[in-house]
Design a protein around this motif. Structure first.
Motif, PDB file in Angstrom:
ATOM      1  N   ARG A   1       0.821  -1.217   0.000  1.00 44.09           N
ATOM      2  CA  ARG A   1       0.000   0.000   0.000  1.00 44.09           C
ATOM      3  C   ARG A   1       0.851   1.263   0.000  1.00 44.09           C
ATOM      4  O   ARG A   1       0.550   2.221  -0.703  1.00 44.09           O
ATOM      5  CB  ARG A   1      -0.927   0.023   1.215  1.00 44.09           C
ATOM      6  CG  ARG A   1      -2.110  -0.888   1.084  1.00 44.09           C
ATOM      7  CD  ARG A   1      -2.953  -0.811   2.345  1.00 44.09           C
ATOM      8  NE  ARG A   1      -4.064  -1.728   2.294  1.00 44.09           N
ATOM      9  CZ  ARG A   1      -5.332  -1.349   2.358  1.00 44.09           C
ATOM     10  NH1 ARG A   1      -5.637  -0.086   2.493  1.00 44.09           N
ATOM     11  NH2 ARG A   1      -6.293  -2.238   2.292  1.00 44.09           N
ATOM     12  N   ILE A   2       1.911   1.265   0.784  1.00 40.66           N
ATOM     13  CA  ILE A   2       2.781   2.440   0.849  1.00 40.66           C
ATOM     14  C   ILE A   2       3.459   2.675  -0.494  1.00 40.66           C
ATOM     15  O   ILE A   2       3.500   3.806  -0.989  1.00 40.66           O
ATOM     16  CB  ILE A   2       3.808   2.289   1.990  1.00 40.66           C
ATOM     17  CG1 ILE A   2       3.101   2.356   3.344  1.00 40.66           C
ATOM     18  CG2 ILE A   2       4.885   3.358   1.901  1.00 40.66           C
ATOM     19  CD1 ILE A   2       3.965   1.982   4.525  1.00 40.66           C
ATOM     20  N   LEU A   3       3.957   1.610  -1.117  1.00 42.35           N
ATOM     21  CA  LEU A   3       4.615   1.760  -2.418  1.00 42.35           C
ATOM     22  C   LEU A   3       3.654   2.226  -3.504  1.00 42.35           C
ATOM     23  O   LEU A   3       3.985   3.117  -4.295  1.00 42.35           O
ATOM     24  CB  LEU A   3       5.264   0.434  -2.828  1.00 42.35           C
ATOM     25  CG  LEU A   3       6.486   0.016  -2.024  1.00 42.35           C
ATOM     26  CD1 LEU A   3       6.947  -1.369  -2.446  1.00 42.35           C
ATOM     27  CD2 LEU A   3       7.600   1.025  -2.183  1.00 42.35           C
ATOM     28  N   ILE A   4       2.464   1.657  -3.548  1.00 44.10           N
ATOM     29  CA  ILE A   4       1.468   2.073  -4.543  1.00 44.10           C
ATOM     30  C   ILE A   4       1.058   3.528  -4.309  1.00 44.10           C
ATOM     31  O   ILE A   4       0.924   4.316  -5.247  1.00 44.10           O
ATOM     32  CB  ILE A   4       0.240   1.138  -4.512  1.00 44.10           C
ATOM     33  CG1 ILE A   4       0.628  -0.254  -4.994  1.00 44.10           C
ATOM     34  CG2 ILE A   4      -0.910   1.689  -5.345  1.00 44.10           C
ATOM     35  CD1 ILE A   4       1.107  -0.323  -6.426  1.00 44.10           C
ATOM     36  N   GLY A   5       0.850   3.891  -3.054  1.00 38.88           N
ATOM     37  CA  GLY A   5       0.476   5.270  -2.735  1.00 38.88           C
ATOM     38  C   GLY A   5       1.549   6.265  -3.137  1.00 38.88           C
ATOM     39  O   GLY A   5       1.253   7.323  -3.709  1.00 38.88           O
ATOM     40  N   LEU A   6       2.815   5.921  -2.866  1.00 35.01           N
ATOM     41  CA  LEU A   6       3.916   6.812  -3.249  1.00 35.01           C
ATOM     42  C   LEU A   6       4.039   6.900  -4.771  1.00 35.01           C
ATOM     43  O   LEU A   6       4.373   7.960  -5.304  1.00 35.01           O
ATOM     44  CB  LEU A   6       5.224   6.334  -2.627  1.00 35.01           C
ATOM     45  CG  LEU A   6       5.322   6.490  -1.122  1.00 35.01           C
ATOM     46  CD1 LEU A   6       6.622   5.882  -0.613  1.00 35.01           C
ATOM     47  CD2 LEU A   6       5.209   7.947  -0.699  1.00 35.01           C
ATOM     48  N   LEU A   7       3.743   5.805  -5.456  1.00 32.32           N
ATOM     49  CA  LEU A   7       3.746   5.826  -6.910  1.00 32.32           C
ATOM     50  C   LEU A   7       2.681   6.792  -7.442  1.00 32.32           C
ATOM     51  O   LEU A   7       2.951   7.599  -8.338  1.00 32.32           O
ATOM     52  CB  LEU A   7       3.502   4.419  -7.465  1.00 32.32           C
ATOM     53  CG  LEU A   7       3.418   4.306  -8.975  1.00 32.32           C
ATOM     54  CD1 LEU A   7       4.784   4.527  -9.596  1.00 32.32           C
ATOM     55  CD2 LEU A   7       2.876   2.952  -9.359  1.00 32.32           C
ATOM     56  N   PHE A   8       1.478   6.738  -6.872  1.00 34.94           N
ATOM     57  CA  PHE A   8       0.407   7.645  -7.296  1.00 34.94           C
ATOM     58  C   PHE A   8       0.786   9.103  -7.014  1.00 34.94           C
ATOM     59  O   PHE A   8       0.552   9.978  -7.845  1.00 34.94           O
ATOM     60  CB  PHE A   8      -0.897   7.303  -6.565  1.00 34.94           C
ATOM     61  CG  PHE A   8      -1.737   6.287  -7.266  1.00 34.94           C
ATOM     62  CD1 PHE A   8      -2.931   6.644  -7.858  1.00 34.94           C
ATOM     63  CD2 PHE A   8      -1.336   4.968  -7.335  1.00 34.94           C
ATOM     64  CE1 PHE A   8      -3.707   5.707  -8.513  1.00 34.94           C
ATOM     65  CE2 PHE A   8      -2.090   4.022  -7.978  1.00 34.94           C
ATOM     66  CZ  PHE A   8      -3.285   4.385  -8.575  1.00 34.94           C
TER      67      PHE A   8
END
Length: 60
Positions: free
Chosen positions: A13-20
């Motif tokens: 979740r943290i990685l996907i959020g930072l990607l967005f």
């Protein structure tokens, strides 16, 4: 709040959020795209997903 997410899901979740959030700044996606990325980052940092609570789902 109880922790209802496992370490793998939190990291994902943290990685996907930072990607967005990164895409919002890089591509000029607007503030809503950055906000959309902030939600998974915050739930990943806290370790609790409010959507999971009513259904008693836990990946921990």
């Amino acid at each position: 709040m109880t922790i209802n997410m496992g370490d793998t899901e939190r990291m994902f979740r943290i990685l996907i959020g930072l990607l967005f959030i990164g895409l919002a700044f890089a591509l000029g996606g607007g503030w809503w795209f950055g906000l959309l990325g902030a939600i998974p980052v915050l739930t990943g940092l806290v370790g609790s997903c409010p959507v999971y609570m009513p259904f008693r789902i836990s990946t921990n």
